[in-house]
Design a protein around this motif. Sequence first.
Motif, PDB file in Angstrom:
ATOM      1  N   GLU A  52     -60.349 -11.035  10.073  1.00  0.00           N
ATOM      2  CA  GLU A  52     -60.872 -12.216   9.716  1.00  0.00           C
ATOM      3  C   GLU A  52     -60.837 -13.220  10.996  1.00  0.00           C
ATOM      4  O   GLU A  52     -59.808 -12.852  12.070  1.00  0.00           O
ATOM      5  N   ALA A  53     -61.586 -14.450  11.166  1.00  0.00           N
ATOM      6  CA  ALA A  53     -61.496 -14.993  12.186  1.00  0.00           C
ATOM      7  C   ALA A  53     -60.246 -15.768  12.442  1.00  0.00           C
ATOM      8  O   ALA A  53     -59.696 -15.837  13.614  1.00  0.00           O
ATOM      9  N   THR A  54     -59.610 -16.019  11.619  1.00  0.00           N
ATOM     10  CA  THR A  54     -58.114 -16.608  11.347  1.00  0.00           C
ATOM     11  C   THR A  54     -57.107 -15.648  12.137  1.00  0.00           C
ATOM     12  O   THR A  54     -56.039 -16.160  12.598  1.00  0.00           O
ATOM     13  N   ALA A  55     -57.234 -14.429  11.858  1.00  0.00           N
ATOM     14  CA  ALA A  55     -56.634 -13.176  12.418  1.00  0.00           C
ATOM     15  C   ALA A  55     -56.721 -13.427  14.033  1.00  0.00           C
ATOM     16  O   ALA A  55     -55.640 -13.179  14.497  1.00  0.00           O
ATOM     17  N   PHE A  57     -57.613 -15.790  15.837  1.00  0.00           N
ATOM     18  CA  PHE A  57     -56.876 -17.255  16.385  1.00  0.00           C
ATOM     19  C   PHE A  57     -55.431 -17.143  16.041  1.00  0.00           C
ATOM     20  O   PHE A  57     -54.787 -17.366  17.002  1.00  0.00           O
ATOM     21  N   ASN A  58     -54.945 -16.436  14.941  1.00  0.00           N
ATOM     22  CA  ASN A  58     -53.499 -16.467  15.316  1.00  0.00           C
ATOM     23  C   ASN A  58     -52.889 -15.647  16.086  1.00  0.00           C
ATOM     24  O   ASN A  58     -51.772 -15.675  16.803  1.00  0.00           O
ATOM     25  N   SER A 150     -49.797  -9.947  20.507  1.00  0.00           N
ATOM     26  CA  SER A 150     -51.000 -10.208  19.746  1.00  0.00           C
ATOM     27  C   SER A 150     -51.771  -9.045  19.312  1.00  0.00           C
ATOM     28  O   SER A 150     -52.152  -9.042  18.334  1.00  0.00           O
ATOM     29  N   ASN A 158     -53.708  -6.207  10.322  1.00  0.00           N
ATOM     30  CA  ASN A 158     -55.450  -6.500   9.919  1.00  0.00           C
ATOM     31  C   ASN A 158     -56.109  -5.147  10.177  1.00  0.00           C
ATOM     32  O   ASN A 158     -57.334  -4.698   9.596  1.00  0.00           O
TER      33      ASN A 158
END
Length: 178
Positions: A52-55, A57-58, A150, A158
């Motif tokens: 997901e996009a939040t992954a 970003f995190n 990261s 993910n």
Amino acid sequence: WATLGIRNSVTVDRPAEAFALFNGLLIAAGLLSLITSVALIGEWGQLVNHLEATAFFNAFLLGLGVGFAEELIFRGWLWEELNNIIGSRYGVVVQSSVFSLVHTRFNLGLGAMCSLLTGLFLLGLVLSGQRQSDKGSLWGCIGIHGGLVSGWYLLHNNLLELAPQSPAWLLGPGEGQI
């Protein structure tokens, strides 16, 4: 900032910051690709797609924050201080030892913890070697360290599902938590 390796000095011919960072990220991607390939070939993991996009970003914030902060402390400030006090040969060993010991996880058994500390000591040596090959620039180290953190976060949370019997020699102790 130039002494710590964050900014180029006028007197030192270092690689450009963006080039060193990109090179470090490529090294981290190569290492993680190797680990992932061995895990997939050995049937200790399978690829999944929960991205997901939040992954992203995190992972970006985690890699940048951890990579920058820890490299600034260990390969920037601490190593420079140790080099001034005890010389570069012993400074690299002490700095790598401190880096390893700071990451001690007391929830592991003695064998697993010794294995983890040895691996982190070796990573400290590799990161020190990267700083030397980049002529004092810290950006290659930031790329490797941040890329490993990261990248592993993205893989482990993910993209890659690891089997419970995955070998510690490949993924580290603690159920693949590098």
